[in-house]
Motif scaffolding. Structure first.
Motif, PDB file in Angstrom:
ATOM      1  N   GLU A  59       0.826  -1.209   0.000  1.00 15.58           N
ATOM      2  CA  GLU A  59       0.000   0.000   0.000  1.00 15.58           C
ATOM      3  C   GLU A  59       0.861   1.259   0.000  1.00 15.58           C
ATOM      4  O   GLU A  59       0.541   2.257  -0.639  1.00 15.58           O
ATOM      5  CB  GLU A  59      -0.929  -0.001   1.216  1.00 15.58           C
ATOM      6  CG  GLU A  59      -2.069  -0.994   1.163  1.00 15.58           C
ATOM      7  CD  GLU A  59      -1.612  -2.420   1.474  1.00 15.58           C
ATOM      8  OE1 GLU A  59      -0.460  -2.589   1.955  1.00 15.58           O
ATOM      9  OE2 GLU A  59      -2.399  -3.350   1.243  1.00 15.58           O
ATOM     10  N   GLY A  60       1.994   1.197   0.732  1.00 13.88           N
ATOM     11  CA  GLY A  60       2.905   2.326   0.752  1.00 13.88           C
ATOM     12  C   GLY A  60       3.535   2.569  -0.609  1.00 13.88           C
ATOM     13  O   GLY A  60       3.738   3.721  -1.022  1.00 13.88           O
ATOM     14  N   LEU A  61       3.839   1.491  -1.318  1.00 12.84           N
ATOM     15  CA  LEU A  61       4.388   1.603  -2.676  1.00 12.84           C
ATOM     16  C   LEU A  61       3.363   2.229  -3.613  1.00 12.84           C
ATOM     17  O   LEU A  61       3.680   3.133  -4.396  1.00 12.84           O
ATOM     18  CB  LEU A  61       4.799   0.223  -3.188  1.00 12.84           C
ATOM     19  CG  LEU A  61       5.257   0.132  -4.645  1.00 12.84           C
ATOM     20  CD1 LEU A  61       6.494   0.985  -4.880  1.00 12.84           C
ATOM     21  CD2 LEU A  61       5.545  -1.325  -5.027  1.00 12.84           C
ATOM     22  N   ILE A  62       2.123   1.772  -3.532  1.00  8.23           N
ATOM     23  CA  ILE A  62       1.060   2.330  -4.369  1.00  8.23           C
ATOM     24  C   ILE A  62       0.843   3.801  -4.032  1.00  8.23           C
ATOM     25  O   ILE A  62       0.672   4.645  -4.925  1.00  8.23           O
ATOM     26  CB  ILE A  62      -0.253   1.540  -4.192  1.00  8.23           C
ATOM     27  CG1 ILE A  62      -0.080   0.106  -4.694  1.00  8.23           C
ATOM     28  CG2 ILE A  62      -1.400   2.214  -4.936  1.00  8.23           C
ATOM     29  CD1 ILE A  62      -1.270  -0.797  -4.418  1.00  8.23           C
ATOM     30  N   ALA A  63       0.869   4.122  -2.737  1.00  8.50           N
ATOM     31  CA  ALA A  63       0.692   5.520  -2.315  1.00  8.50           C
ATOM     32  C   ALA A  63       1.798   6.398  -2.879  1.00  8.50           C
ATOM     33  O   ALA A  63       1.544   7.522  -3.328  1.00  8.50           O
ATOM     34  CB  ALA A  63       0.671   5.607  -0.785  1.00  8.50           C
ATOM     35  N   ALA A  64       3.026   5.895  -2.863  1.00 14.00           N
ATOM     36  CA  ALA A  64       4.159   6.659  -3.407  1.00 14.00           C
ATOM     37  C   ALA A  64       3.974   6.882  -4.898  1.00 14.00           C
ATOM     38  O   ALA A  64       4.284   7.965  -5.421  1.00 14.00           O
ATOM     39  CB  ALA A  64       5.465   5.910  -3.131  1.00 14.00           C
ATOM     40  N   TYR A  65       3.463   5.877  -5.593  1.00 16.92           N
ATOM     41  CA  TYR A  65       3.229   5.997  -7.027  1.00 16.92           C
ATOM     42  C   TYR A  65       2.159   7.058  -7.304  1.00 16.92           C
ATOM     43  O   TYR A  65       2.339   7.937  -8.158  1.00 16.92           O
ATOM     44  CB  TYR A  65       2.799   4.652  -7.609  1.00 16.92           C
ATOM     45  CG  TYR A  65       2.672   4.682  -9.113  1.00 16.92           C
ATOM     46  CD1 TYR A  65       3.741   4.315  -9.920  1.00 16.92           C
ATOM     47  CD2 TYR A  65       1.495   5.096  -9.730  1.00 16.92           C
ATOM     48  CE1 TYR A  65       3.645   4.364 -11.301  1.00 16.92           C
ATOM     49  CE2 TYR A  65       1.392   5.151 -11.106  1.00 16.92           C
ATOM     50  CZ  TYR A  65       2.463   4.775 -11.885  1.00 16.92           C
ATOM     51  OH  TYR A  65       2.360   4.836 -13.249  1.00 16.92           O
ATOM     52  N   ILE A  66       1.069   6.965  -6.575  1.00 16.17           N
ATOM     53  CA  ILE A  66      -0.028   7.915  -6.779  1.00 16.17           C
ATOM     54  C   ILE A  66       0.425   9.332  -6.449  1.00 16.17           C
ATOM     55  O   ILE A  66       0.115  10.290  -7.170  1.00 16.17           O
ATOM     56  CB  ILE A  66      -1.241   7.514  -5.921  1.00 16.17           C
ATOM     57  CG1 ILE A  66      -1.832   6.193  -6.440  1.00 16.17           C
ATOM     58  CG2 ILE A  66      -2.307   8.612  -5.938  1.00 16.17           C
ATOM     59  CD1 ILE A  66      -2.891   5.603  -5.552  1.00 16.17           C
ATOM     60  N   GLN A  67       1.158   9.478  -5.352  1.00 16.98           N
ATOM     61  CA  GLN A  67       1.635  10.790  -4.938  1.00 16.98           C
ATOM     62  C   GLN A  67       2.522  11.420  -6.008  1.00 16.98           C
ATOM     63  O   GLN A  67       2.503  12.630  -6.224  1.00 16.98           O
ATOM     64  CB  GLN A  67       2.424  10.657  -3.630  1.00 16.98           C
ATOM     65  CG  GLN A  67       2.718  11.981  -2.940  1.00 16.98           C
ATOM     66  CD  GLN A  67       1.455  12.635  -2.385  1.00 16.98           C
ATOM     67  OE1 GLN A  67       0.625  11.972  -1.774  1.00 16.98           O
ATOM     68  NE2 GLN A  67       1.311  13.929  -2.604  1.00 16.98           N
ATOM     69  N   LYS A  68       3.262  10.591  -6.706  1.00 20.29           N
ATOM     70  CA  LYS A  68       4.196  11.088  -7.712  1.00 20.29           C
ATOM     71  C   LYS A  68       3.530  11.399  -9.041  1.00 20.29           C
ATOM     72  O   LYS A  68       3.899  12.355  -9.724  1.00 20.29           O
ATOM     73  CB  LYS A  68       5.313  10.070  -7.930  1.00 20.29           C
ATOM     74  CG  LYS A  68       6.427  10.555  -8.850  1.00 20.29           C
ATOM     75  CD  LYS A  68       7.606   9.599  -8.864  1.00 20.29           C
ATOM     76  CE  LYS A  68       8.744  10.143  -9.722  1.00 20.29           C
ATOM     77  NZ  LYS A  68       9.930   9.262  -9.722  1.00 20.29           N
ATOM     78  N   TYR A  69       2.521  10.606  -9.415  1.00 21.05           N
ATOM     79  CA  TYR A  69       1.986  10.710 -10.769  1.00 21.05           C
ATOM     80  C   TYR A  69       0.539  11.201 -10.865  1.00 21.05           C
ATOM     81  O   TYR A  69       0.085  11.551 -11.944  1.00 21.05           O
ATOM     82  CB  TYR A  69       2.091   9.354 -11.478  1.00 21.05           C
ATOM     83  CG  TYR A  69       3.516   8.912 -11.714  1.00 21.05           C
ATOM     84  CD1 TYR A  69       4.311   9.534 -12.677  1.00 21.05           C
ATOM     85  CD2 TYR A  69       4.082   7.888 -10.969  1.00 21.05           C
ATOM     86  CE1 TYR A  69       5.619   9.141 -12.887  1.00 21.05           C
ATOM     87  CE2 TYR A  69       5.400   7.481 -11.175  1.00 21.05           C
ATOM     88  CZ  TYR A  69       6.155   8.112 -12.138  1.00 21.05           C
ATOM     89  OH  TYR A  69       7.447   7.730 -12.338  1.00 21.05           O
TER      90      TYR A  69
END
Length: 203
Positions: free
Chosen positions: A59-69
């Motif tokens: 979930e943290g990885l997905i959150a980082a992706y969403i936050q970036k893109y």
């Protein structure tokens, strides 16, 4: 020692980038629903331990992706324009949202996932979107003096309409005579947005 630290930092940056890129590819292929720790680690050629170490969880990885893109989460500028330039600024936010949803399949998959899920992670994404949207609305109210309820209503109608039409365009080519699968059709949508915003700011 300093060289070792620099090397470790570069390795971490490279690994994080590989994981984010792998996640993006997997989302394009099958959406968010089938994303799992083992699948990401295997596809990226990275130890599962590093996913936990760098991102805390899948979930943290997905959150980082969403936050970036994610377009909306990154659309709030630190500097807002003057009252005279505000209509064009607001139009560009909606144009950007449209272009992102039309051309970025990951954005479409994210919205679809949000509409079909109600877990804790989705709730956090919605909270982030809500905060970003309200920050923009409050800033517009500060500049114009318009009541927040009025600005929020117009913003919600336009944003929700744009999202719906972009999502609908994947399965339905025409809506109210507007060709959702053609640039000419979206030009009509742009013109409608311009008319609404220009009329709203006339006073």
């Amino acid at each position: 020692m300093e060289k070792k630290n620099i090397s470790a930092e570069r390795n971490r940056e490279a690994t994080e980038k590989r994981l984010l890129n792998t996640l993006g590819t997997m989302i394009k292929e099958s959406g968010f629903e089938k994303i799992g720790l083992n699948a990401i680690a295997s596809r990226a050629g990275v130890s599962k331990i590093l996913i936990y170490r760098y991102f805390g969880s899948v979930e943290g990885l997905i959150a980082a992706y969403i936050q970036k893109y994610d377009f909306l989460l990154n659309s709030l500028s630190n500097e807002f324009p003057s009252r005279e330039e505000l209509p064009a600024f607001i139009k560009n936010i909606f144009y950007g949202q449209i272009e992102d949803l039309r051309k970025n399949i990951i954005s479409k998959r994210l919205y679809r996932w949000e509409l079909s899920s109600d877990n804790e992670f989705i709730l956090k994404i919605r909270e982030q979107r809500e905060k970003t949207g309200m920050d923009i609305i409050r800033k517009v109210c500060e500049i114009t003096g318009y009541p927040q309820e009025q600005v929020a209503s117009i913003a919600s109608i336009l944003s929700a309409s744009v999202t719906y039409l972009a999502m609908l365009g994947e399965v339905c080519p025409v809506y109210n005579g507007i060709a959702l699968n053609k640039d000419a059709g979206w030009k009509q949508v742009y013109q409608g947005i311009e008319k609404i915003i220009d009329d709203f700011f006339k006073d």
